[in-house]
Design a protein around this motif. Structure first.
Motif, PDB file in Angstrom:
ATOM      1  N   ARG A 104      16.834 -18.854 -17.008  1.00 34.11           N
ATOM      2  CA  ARG A 104      17.436 -17.583 -16.560  1.00 34.11           C
ATOM      3  C   ARG A 104      16.361 -16.505 -16.458  1.00 34.11           C
ATOM      4  NH1 ARG A 104      21.650 -19.127 -20.030  1.00 34.11           N
ATOM      5  NH2 ARG A 104      20.907 -17.714 -21.662  1.00 34.11           N
ATOM      6  N   ARG A 105      15.429 -16.482 -17.418  1.00 32.00           N
ATOM      7  CA  ARG A 105      14.344 -15.488 -17.395  1.00 32.00           C
ATOM      8  C   ARG A 105      13.437 -15.719 -16.183  1.00 32.00           C
ATOM      9  NH1 ARG A 105      12.791 -10.651 -17.655  1.00 32.00           N
ATOM     10  NH2 ARG A 105      10.741 -10.310 -18.497  1.00 32.00           N
ATOM     11  N   VAL A 106      13.102 -16.972 -15.925  1.00 36.87           N
ATOM     12  CA  VAL A 106      12.278 -17.298 -14.757  1.00 36.87           C
ATOM     13  C   VAL A 106      13.005 -16.868 -13.485  1.00 36.87           C
ATOM     14  CG1 VAL A 106      11.287 -19.193 -13.393  1.00 36.87           C
ATOM     15  CG2 VAL A 106      11.026 -19.178 -15.888  1.00 36.87           C
ATOM     16  N   ALA A 107      14.297 -17.180 -13.417  1.00 40.12           N
ATOM     17  CA  ALA A 107      15.090 -16.812 -12.235  1.00 40.12           C
ATOM     18  C   ALA A 107      15.124 -15.298 -12.049  1.00 40.12           C
ATOM     19  CB  ALA A 107      16.511 -17.360 -12.353  1.00 40.12           C
ATOM     20  N   ALA A 108      15.293 -14.563 -13.146  1.00 37.01           N
ATOM     21  CA  ALA A 108      15.338 -13.099 -13.052  1.00 37.01           C
ATOM     22  C   ALA A 108      14.024 -12.546 -12.520  1.00 37.01           C
ATOM     23  CB  ALA A 108      15.656 -12.495 -14.420  1.00 37.01           C
ATOM     24  N   LEU A 109      12.921 -13.071 -13.005  1.00 32.32           N
ATOM     25  CA  LEU A 109      11.618 -12.591 -12.524  1.00 32.32           C
ATOM     26  C   LEU A 109      11.347 -13.038 -11.096  1.00 32.32           C
ATOM     27  CD1 LEU A 109       9.510 -13.090 -15.763  1.00 32.32           C
ATOM     28  CD2 LEU A 109      10.133 -10.920 -14.694  1.00 32.32           C
ATOM     29  N   THR A 110      11.799 -14.214 -10.749  1.00 32.70           N
ATOM     30  CA  THR A 110      11.614 -14.713  -9.390  1.00 32.70           C
ATOM     31  C   THR A 110      12.472 -13.932  -8.410  1.00 32.70           C
ATOM     32  OG1 THR A 110      11.158 -16.908 -10.259  1.00 32.70           O
ATOM     33  CG2 THR A 110      11.717 -16.773  -7.931  1.00 32.70           C
ATOM     34  N   GLU A 111      13.738 -13.692  -8.771  1.00 33.72           N
ATOM     35  CA  GLU A 111      14.634 -12.931  -7.893  1.00 33.72           C
ATOM     36  C   GLU A 111      14.175 -11.495  -7.750  1.00 33.72           C
ATOM     37  OE1 GLU A 111      18.530 -13.444  -9.543  1.00 33.72           O
ATOM     38  OE2 GLU A 111      18.440 -15.601  -9.245  1.00 33.72           O
ATOM     39  N   SER A 112      13.722 -10.897  -8.847  1.00 33.09           N
ATOM     40  CA  SER A 112      13.283  -9.503  -8.735  1.00 33.09           C
ATOM     41  C   SER A 112      12.050  -9.421  -7.857  1.00 33.09           C
ATOM     42  CB  SER A 112      13.013  -8.891 -10.114  1.00 33.09           C
ATOM     43  OG  SER A 112      11.920  -9.517 -10.743  1.00 33.09           O
ATOM     44  N   ARG A 113      11.205 -10.448  -7.902  1.00 28.61           N
ATOM     45  CA  ARG A 113      10.017 -10.458  -7.057  1.00 28.61           C
ATOM     46  C   ARG A 113      10.411 -10.568  -5.595  1.00 28.61           C
ATOM     47  NH1 ARG A 113       7.072 -14.663  -4.807  1.00 28.61           N
ATOM     48  NH2 ARG A 113       4.994 -14.029  -4.217  1.00 28.61           N
ATOM     49  N   THR A 114      11.283 -11.536  -5.277  1.00 31.60           N
ATOM     50  CA  THR A 114      11.696 -11.694  -3.889  1.00 31.60           C
ATOM     51  C   THR A 114      12.518 -10.494  -3.440  1.00 31.60           C
ATOM     52  OG1 THR A 114      13.595 -13.031  -4.544  1.00 31.60           O
ATOM     53  CG2 THR A 114      11.608 -14.214  -3.875  1.00 31.60           C
ATOM     54  N   GLY A 115      13.284  -9.911  -4.363  1.00 28.86           N
ATOM     55  CA  GLY A 115      14.035  -8.698  -4.033  1.00 28.86           C
ATOM     56  C   GLY A 115      13.101  -7.545  -3.693  1.00 28.86           C
ATOM     57  N   ARG A 116      12.021  -7.420  -4.479  1.00 24.48           N
ATOM     58  CA  ARG A 116      11.051  -6.355  -4.195  1.00 24.48           C
ATOM     59  C   ARG A 116      10.354  -6.604  -2.869  1.00 24.48           C
ATOM     60  NH1 ARG A 116       9.642  -7.026  -9.724  1.00 24.48           N
ATOM     61  NH2 ARG A 116       7.848  -8.226  -9.065  1.00 24.48           N
ATOM     62  N   ILE A 117      10.007  -7.866  -2.604  1.00 25.79           N
ATOM     63  CA  ILE A 117       9.353  -8.191  -1.339  1.00 25.79           C
ATOM     64  C   ILE A 117      10.290  -7.871  -0.182  1.00 25.79           C
ATOM     65  CG2 ILE A 117       8.522 -10.114   0.080  1.00 25.79           C
ATOM     66  CD1 ILE A 117       7.405 -11.321  -2.543  1.00 25.79           C
ATOM     67  N   ASP A 118      11.560  -8.284  -0.293  1.00 27.48           N
ATOM     68  CA  ASP A 118      12.538  -7.991   0.753  1.00 27.48           C
ATOM     69  C   ASP A 118      12.687  -6.489   0.953  1.00 27.48           C
ATOM     70  OD1 ASP A 118      12.949 -10.680   1.059  1.00 27.48           O
ATOM     71  OD2 ASP A 118      14.848 -10.724  -0.036  1.00 27.48           O
ATOM     72  N   ALA A 119      12.743  -5.736  -0.148  1.00 28.46           N
ATOM     73  CA  ALA A 119      12.907  -4.280  -0.049  1.00 28.46           C
ATOM     74  C   ALA A 119      11.703  -3.655   0.641  1.00 28.46           C
ATOM     75  CB  ALA A 119      13.095  -3.679  -1.437  1.00 28.46           C
ATOM     76  N   VAL A 120      10.507  -4.119   0.304  1.00 27.89           N
ATOM     77  CA  VAL A 120       9.290  -3.581   0.930  1.00 27.89           C
ATOM     78  C   VAL A 120       9.279  -3.926   2.414  1.00 27.89           C
ATOM     79  CG1 VAL A 120       6.780  -3.848   1.017  1.00 27.89           C
ATOM     80  CG2 VAL A 120       7.918  -3.540  -1.178  1.00 27.89           C
ATOM     81  N   GLN A 121       9.640  -5.169   2.746  1.00 31.20           N
ATOM     82  CA  GLN A 121       9.670  -5.570   4.153  1.00 31.20           C
ATOM     83  C   GLN A 121      10.716  -4.776   4.934  1.00 31.20           C
ATOM     84  OE1 GLN A 121      10.215  -9.791   3.708  1.00 31.20           O
ATOM     85  NE2 GLN A 121       8.020 -10.192   3.731  1.00 31.20           N
ATOM     86  N   LYS A 122      11.888  -4.554   4.342  1.00 28.25           N
ATOM     87  CA  LYS A 122      12.926  -3.766   5.012  1.00 28.25           C
ATOM     88  C   LYS A 122      12.470  -2.326   5.212  1.00 28.25           C
ATOM     89  CE  LYS A 122      16.967  -6.365   3.540  1.00 28.25           C
ATOM     90  NZ  LYS A 122      18.122  -6.401   2.649  1.00 28.25           N
ATOM     91  N   ALA A 123      11.837  -1.764   4.181  1.00 31.06           N
ATOM     92  CA  ALA A 123      11.348  -0.388   4.290  1.00 31.06           C
ATOM     93  C   ALA A 123      10.294  -0.276   5.388  1.00 31.06           C
ATOM     94  CB  ALA A 123      10.768   0.082   2.949  1.00 31.06           C
ATOM     95  N   ALA A 124       9.407  -1.260   5.459  1.00 35.28           N
ATOM     96  CA  ALA A 124       8.374  -1.246   6.498  1.00 35.28           C
ATOM     97  C   ALA A 124       9.010  -1.365   7.880  1.00 35.28           C
ATOM     98  CB  ALA A 124       7.379  -2.378   6.275  1.00 35.28           C
ATOM     99  N   ALA A 125      10.000  -2.245   8.013  1.00 33.85           N
ATOM    100  CA  ALA A 125      10.683  -2.410   9.298  1.00 33.85           C
ATOM    101  C   ALA A 125      11.420  -1.137   9.682  1.00 33.85           C
ATOM    102  CB  ALA A 125      11.656  -3.586   9.230  1.00 33.85           C
TER     103      ALA A 125
END
Length: 160
Positions: A104-125
């Motif tokens: 669960r901890r690995v998943a939380a860190l992995t999801e938050s990472r991909t969530g941050r990447i998605d947010a940065v990509q959306k903001a850039a777009a």
């Protein structure tokens, strides 16, 4: 986790003794994560300097060393070992690994990472879209102004 997510994800670095590292890497692989193990300090330096890893798993005593080489999130494996009391007091208590909590901890860190990447990509777009929209609006205003200035010049010339 889909194979597409696995392929896009940077591997997780496991820095432990060989047997323990292999066990953790196997557990991560079974759960769909890409993981690699290193057991020596030179291997750790090389792995972290390669910029391939976004997350490390190690013991409390090695967390500072990992973070001094590269500031990435580190999971302290020790917090997932819990003392289990035996039913009889003559038998020593043992430690049990809580693999569900670990994953669960690995998943939380992995999801938050991909969530941050998605947010940065959306903001850039969004920024690119708004810049392109502003440029189109600016060109439209310039064309309208030019058209209107020509009309007023033509009207002024006709009035003379």
């Amino acid at each position: 986790m889909s194979s597409a997510q696995s392929n896009q994800q940077k591997p997780i670095l496991v820095f432990l003794g060989k047997d323990a590292a292999c066990d953790i890497v196997s557990k991560l692989n079974e759960s769909g994560y890409v993981a690699a193990a290193v057991s020596s300090v030179p291997e750790l330096f090389d792995a972290l300097r390669s910029d391939r890893y976004f997350l490390a798993v190690t013991m409390r005593s090695d967390i500072d060393m990992v973070r001094n080489i590269k500031p990435i999130p580190v999971i302290n494996l020790e917090v997932f070992f819990h003392t289990v009391q035996s039913a009889t007091k003559s038998v020593r208590s043992s430690k049990e690994f809580d693999s569900d909590a670990f994953l669960r901890r690995v998943a939380a860190l992995t999801e938050s990472r991909t969530g941050r990447i998605d947010a940065v990509q959306k903001a850039a777009a969004t920024k690119e879209t708004s810049i392109a929209g502003a440029a189109r609006a600016s060109r439209w205003r310039a064309a309208t102004s030019l058209l209107l200035s020509r009309r007023s010049t033509s009207s002024a010339e006709r009035a003379e």
